[in-house]
Design a protein around this motif. Sequence first.
Motif, PDB file in Angstrom:
ATOM      1  N   ASP A  72     -12.014 -21.106  10.912  1.00  0.00           N
ATOM      2  CA  ASP A  72     -11.696 -22.422  10.571  1.00  0.00           C
ATOM      3  C   ASP A  72     -11.089 -22.795   9.061  1.00  0.00           C
ATOM      4  O   ASP A  72     -10.119 -21.866   8.895  1.00  0.00           O
ATOM      5  CB  ASP A  72     -13.593 -22.120  10.065  1.00  0.00           C
ATOM      6  CG  ASP A  72     -14.590 -21.529  11.048  1.00  0.00           C
ATOM      7  OD1 ASP A  72     -15.440 -20.518  10.764  1.00  0.00           O
ATOM      8  OD2 ASP A  72     -13.999 -21.835  11.959  1.00  0.00           O
ATOM      9  N   ASN A  73     -11.321 -24.004   8.984  1.00  0.00           N
ATOM     10  CA  ASN A  73     -10.240 -24.361   7.842  1.00  0.00           C
ATOM     11  C   ASN A  73     -11.814 -24.853   6.563  1.00  0.00           C
ATOM     12  O   ASN A  73     -12.149 -25.078   6.592  1.00  0.00           O
ATOM     13  CB  ASN A  73     -10.273 -26.310   7.908  1.00  0.00           C
ATOM     14  CG  ASN A  73      -9.093 -26.659   9.356  1.00  0.00           C
ATOM     15  OD1 ASN A  73      -8.415 -25.083   9.746  1.00  0.00           O
ATOM     16  ND2 ASN A  73     -10.058 -27.050   9.973  1.00  0.00           N
ATOM     17  N   THR A  96      -6.233 -23.627   7.205  1.00  0.00           N
ATOM     18  CA  THR A  96      -7.051 -22.382   8.268  1.00  0.00           C
ATOM     19  C   THR A  96      -6.929 -21.286   7.872  1.00  0.00           C
ATOM     20  O   THR A  96      -6.217 -20.759   7.148  1.00  0.00           O
ATOM     21  CB  THR A  96      -6.480 -22.296   9.095  1.00  0.00           C
ATOM     22  OG1 THR A  96      -5.706 -23.443   9.947  1.00  0.00           O
ATOM     23  CG2 THR A  96      -7.494 -21.786  10.275  1.00  0.00           C
ATOM     24  N   VAL A  97      -8.247 -20.825   7.717  1.00  0.00           N
ATOM     25  CA  VAL A  97      -8.242 -18.966   6.842  1.00  0.00           C
ATOM     26  C   VAL A  97      -7.099 -17.816   7.884  1.00  0.00           C
ATOM     27  O   VAL A  97      -7.415 -18.154   9.547  1.00  0.00           O
ATOM     28  CB  VAL A  97      -9.763 -18.479   7.124  1.00  0.00           C
ATOM     29  CG1 VAL A  97      -9.680 -17.043   6.769  1.00  0.00           C
ATOM     30  CG2 VAL A  97     -11.041 -19.886   6.504  1.00  0.00           C
ATOM     31  N   PHE A 116     -18.618 -17.996  -0.447  1.00  0.00           N
ATOM     32  CA  PHE A 116     -18.542 -18.013   0.703  1.00  0.00           C
ATOM     33  C   PHE A 116     -18.197 -16.873   1.149  1.00  0.00           C
ATOM     34  O   PHE A 116     -17.551 -16.519   0.753  1.00  0.00           O
ATOM     35  CB  PHE A 116     -17.973 -19.746   1.172  1.00  0.00           C
ATOM     36  CG  PHE A 116     -16.621 -19.657   0.834  1.00  0.00           C
ATOM     37  CD1 PHE A 116     -16.484 -20.240  -0.884  1.00  0.00           C
ATOM     38  CD2 PHE A 116     -15.784 -18.701   1.624  1.00  0.00           C
ATOM     39  CE1 PHE A 116     -15.239 -20.545  -0.849  1.00  0.00           C
ATOM     40  CE2 PHE A 116     -14.090 -19.081   1.589  1.00  0.00           C
ATOM     41  CZ  PHE A 116     -13.683 -19.735   0.193  1.00  0.00           C
ATOM     42  N   ASP A 117     -18.505 -16.998   2.317  1.00  0.00           N
ATOM     43  CA  ASP A 117     -18.736 -15.865   3.247  1.00  0.00           C
ATOM     44  C   ASP A 117     -17.030 -15.900   4.332  1.00  0.00           C
ATOM     45  O   ASP A 117     -17.123 -16.323   5.271  1.00  0.00           O
ATOM     46  CB  ASP A 117     -19.502 -14.916   4.047  1.00  0.00           C
ATOM     47  CG  ASP A 117     -20.809 -14.065   2.961  1.00  0.00           C
ATOM     48  OD1 ASP A 117     -21.452 -15.081   2.977  1.00  0.00           O
ATOM     49  OD2 ASP A 117     -20.196 -13.187   3.184  1.00  0.00           O
ATOM     50  N   ILE A 118     -16.164 -14.658   4.210  1.00  0.00           N
ATOM     51  CA  ILE A 118     -15.920 -14.825   5.709  1.00  0.00           C
ATOM     52  C   ILE A 118     -15.774 -13.980   6.153  1.00  0.00           C
ATOM     53  O   ILE A 118     -15.582 -12.945   5.882  1.00  0.00           O
ATOM     54  CB  ILE A 118     -13.609 -15.191   4.908  1.00  0.00           C
ATOM     55  CG1 ILE A 118     -14.170 -16.362   3.994  1.00  0.00           C
ATOM     56  CG2 ILE A 118     -13.090 -14.890   5.922  1.00  0.00           C
ATOM     57  CD1 ILE A 118     -12.158 -16.640   3.893  1.00  0.00           C
ATOM     58  N   GLU A 119     -15.373 -13.873   7.641  1.00  0.00           N
ATOM     59  CA  GLU A 119     -15.382 -12.644   8.383  1.00  0.00           C
ATOM     60  C   GLU A 119     -13.822 -12.406   9.401  1.00  0.00           C
ATOM     61  O   GLU A 119     -13.227 -13.679   9.290  1.00  0.00           O
ATOM     62  CB  GLU A 119     -16.743 -13.099   9.860  1.00  0.00           C
ATOM     63  CG  GLU A 119     -16.966 -12.178  11.055  1.00  0.00           C
ATOM     64  CD  GLU A 119     -17.299 -12.707  12.129  1.00  0.00           C
ATOM     65  OE1 GLU A 119     -18.812 -13.161  11.618  1.00  0.00           O
ATOM     66  OE2 GLU A 119     -17.071 -11.639  12.839  1.00  0.00           O
ATOM     67  N   THR A 145     -13.861 -26.939   0.203  1.00  0.00           N
ATOM     68  CA  THR A 145     -15.508 -27.092   1.632  1.00  0.00           C
ATOM     69  C   THR A 145     -15.268 -27.000   2.688  1.00  0.00           C
ATOM     70  O   THR A 145     -13.745 -26.558   2.858  1.00  0.00           O
ATOM     71  CB  THR A 145     -15.390 -28.934   0.909  1.00  0.00           C
ATOM     72  OG1 THR A 145     -13.940 -29.766   1.592  1.00  0.00           O
ATOM     73  CG2 THR A 145     -16.975 -29.752   0.735  1.00  0.00           C
ATOM     74  N   HIS A 146     -16.351 -26.977   3.273  1.00  0.00           N
ATOM     75  CA  HIS A 146     -15.990 -26.066   4.292  1.00  0.00           C
ATOM     76  C   HIS A 146     -17.336 -25.968   4.999  1.00  0.00           C
ATOM     77  O   HIS A 146     -18.283 -26.484   4.774  1.00  0.00           O
ATOM     78  CB  HIS A 146     -16.022 -24.383   4.235  1.00  0.00           C
ATOM     79  CG  HIS A 146     -16.510 -23.519   3.502  1.00  0.00           C
ATOM     80  ND1 HIS A 146     -17.995 -23.529   3.498  1.00  0.00           N
ATOM     81  CD2 HIS A 146     -16.587 -23.843   1.779  1.00  0.00           C
ATOM     82  CE1 HIS A 146     -18.533 -22.788   2.821  1.00  0.00           C
ATOM     83  NE2 HIS A 146     -17.326 -22.913   1.395  1.00  0.00           N
TER      84      HIS A 146
END
Lengths: 520, 206
Positions: free
Chosen positions: B50-51, B123-124, B162-165, B39-40
Motif C-alpha cells: 500500500d501507498n 510505498t510502505v 494509522f496501522d501498518i502490518e 492520506t492512505h
Amino acid sequence: MEGSPGTSMHGVTGREPVLAFSVASPMVPTDNTAHFDLPVDSEHKAKKFKLFSFANPHMRTFHLSWISFFTCFVSTFAAAPLVPIIRDNLNLTKGDIGNAGVASVSGSIFSRLVMGAVCDLLGPRYGCAFLVMMTAPTVFCMSFVSSAGGYVAVRFMIGFSLATFVSCQYWMSTMFNSQIIGLVNGTAAGWGNMGGGATQLLMPLLFEIIKSAGATPFTAWRIAFFIPGWLHIIMGLLVLTLGQDLPDGNLSTLQKKGEVAKDQFGKVLWYAVTNYRTWIFVLLYGYSMGVELSTDNVIAEYFYDRFDLKLHTAGVIAATFGMANLLARPFGGFASDYMARHFGMRGRLWTLWTLQTMGGVFCILLGRATSLPVAIAHMIIFSIGAQAACGATFGVVPFISRRSLGIISGLTGAGGNFGSGLTQLLFFTNAKHSTGTGLSYMGIMIVACTLPVAAIHFPQWGSMFFPPSKGVVEEHYYIKEYTEDEREKNMHLGNIKFAENCRSERGGNRVGSEATPPHA
Amino acid sequence: MAILQRFLLASVFVSCLVATCYGGVSFKSLHPTLTVTATHKEGVLKAGLDNITVTWALDPSAPAGTDASYKTIKVKLCYAPVSQVDRGWRKTKDDLTKDKTCSHKIVAKPYIAGGAVATATWTVQRDVPTAKYFVRAYAHNASDMEVAYGQTTSTEKKTNLFDIEAVTGRHVSLDIASICFSAFSVVSLFGFFFLERRKTRIAEAK
C-alpha cells in the motif's frame, strides 16, 4: 610400585596440570605394541596432546568434538546479533526478547543431564551425532517462526544442543589419559565457548550478504539461519563417518567397561550434594559462565541500540567478547596453577575471587559507559575476568571430591546455565530499565555472589583467610568419602593415592617435590 | 602488570578525548510551523503493497520570514506512543540525535519557498514493523540541523494514527527447504545408525 617418597611423583599434582602437554613415561607406562600416531597408555588412551594434528583416532576425536560443541554454541546464540531485525519482524517486546534469552540457556540444563545416560548407552560418537543432527531441524524451524511464542519455543529447543558439552568431555576421557585430560577438556570447552563469539560475527555478515543478494530484511535473517543448520548436519555426518568411540574403535568393549567402572550412583550423589563446597561452586559458576552466556545474548543489541551502530559493527564488537575465550579461559586455569605452586589452595581461591570480581567491576562500568571506545575497553576486561574465572573454577573443583567429581562438575555446569537464565530474567526482561542498567546490576550481583569464595575452607589447606586445621592431612579429607565398610573393601585406595598427589596444594616450601618440565 | 596498567590508563584517557559530547537539537525548541497530511487507504496498510501520500506546506498563519533557513524537508514515519511501550529501542527523547521515535524515512526533498503544497507518494517499505504510526516532517537548515517540524497527529500523539502490518518474511520456498533439510538430517542419522548396527551384527554372526 612406588619408589622412595617423592621421586616418581615429581610434578604430579592432584589436578592434571594445565600446562602438561604430555605425560612422561615413568608415571604412566607406554604401550609399545600399539601403532598409533601418539604415545598411548595401556588402555590406548593418548599420553600426548598434539594440537595441530588430525591423526586418527585421538586428535581427530578432539577436533571433531570441539568443533561440534562450537557449532552448537553458534546456533544457540545465532539469534542474538540479529535481534534488532527479529524484534521488528515478530513485533517483540523487551519481555519477549528476555524470555527467549532465558529459554535459550535453560533447555540444556535438562539435556545435559540426559546426555550422560545417552553416552553410556550409545557411546559418545552416537551421542554427539544424535544431538547435533536431531537439533538441526530446530534450527531450520526459525524459518517458520511468526510470533513471540514461536520464537521463544524455537530458541528453547535449539538450546538443547548445548549438551554436546557432555559428549565432548566424555569422548575426550575415552581418548586421553587422565593426567592430561584437564588441559584437553579445558581447551575443548574454551574453544567450544568461542562459538558464542563467532556467531556474533557470522550471522550479521550472512545477513548483509543475503540482503545484498536481493532478499528483504525480514526474509534474509531466516535464510541466514540455514547456515548454522547446515553446519549441524555437516558436523553430524563427519562425526559419524570419521569418528570412533574408542581408540580401538570397538563400542561393545566400552559397554562392558562401563559396568566395571561404576560406583553406586546414590552414594556418589550423596557425597556431592552434602559437601557445601559443591553448592558454593554452583553459585559461583552461575556468575562466571552464567554471565558469559547472558552477555552473549544481550551485548550485540546493547551496542546497536546505545551507540547507534550498524548491525554488523555491533556484531564485530560483540564477537570480541566471546572470542576472548580462546586465551582467557586457559589463562584462568594457568593462573590458578601458577598461584598454587607458590601459595597452594589459598592462591587458587584468591585467584578465582580476584578474576571474578574484576569481571564484575568492569561489567558495572560497561553498563554505565557513555562512549564507544570506553565501553569496548570495559567489555574486553570484563570478558577476560569472567572467562578466566571459568578456567580458575575448574582449577579448584577437582579437589572438592575425587569420588563425586563427575556429578560435582555436572552440577557446577548446570549452575552456570541456571545463573544465566536467572540473570537474564531479573535484569534483561523488564522494560523498566535499559540494557545498560541491567548490565550494571548484573555486575553488582557478580561481585556479591563471588564473596562466598571466602567460605570455602579445606581443613588440610585452609581458606582465603584461615590457615589449615592443625594436624589434618589430605588423607583425612579424602578418606571421609568412603564408609568403614567400603574402606574394608579397599574401595578408597584411589583416594589415598589422590591425596598423596595433591600435597602440592599446600603451596610454596611446604611441599617436598618440585614441578618437572613437561618433556622429562 | 605495571605496563598493562599504564596502557589501560592511557587508552582510557585517549578515548575520553575521542568521545565527543555535542548535544543534538532539542525537540522542545522546535516550532510546529509545517502543516503535514498523510492520506492512505482505509484500514490496516500492508507493507510492501500500500501507498501513503504525504503533503507538506508552511503553515499560512506563520509569520513571514520563518522559513528563511529551511533548506530541506525530511518526512518520516514515526511510532505512536502505544507502539513504544516495552520497546526501549523506540524511545522518544528530547535530544534529536538520540531520539528513536521516527526511524523510517519516507522522503527528503528540498524546500520550495512560496507556500505551495508539496506532495510525495511512498510505498510502505518491507522492513517496516507492525505498529501504529503517524507522519512527521522536519525542516532542516543548511547545516542539516532540524529547525522546525510538522506532524499529522496532535501534540499528545493520540489522534489520526494509522496501522501498518508488516510482511511476515516467510516464504513457501523457505518452508519447503527447511522441511527437506530437517528430514535429510533425521533420515541420514537413523539410516547410518541402522546400517551400522546391521553391519556389526553380520560381522558378529561370522
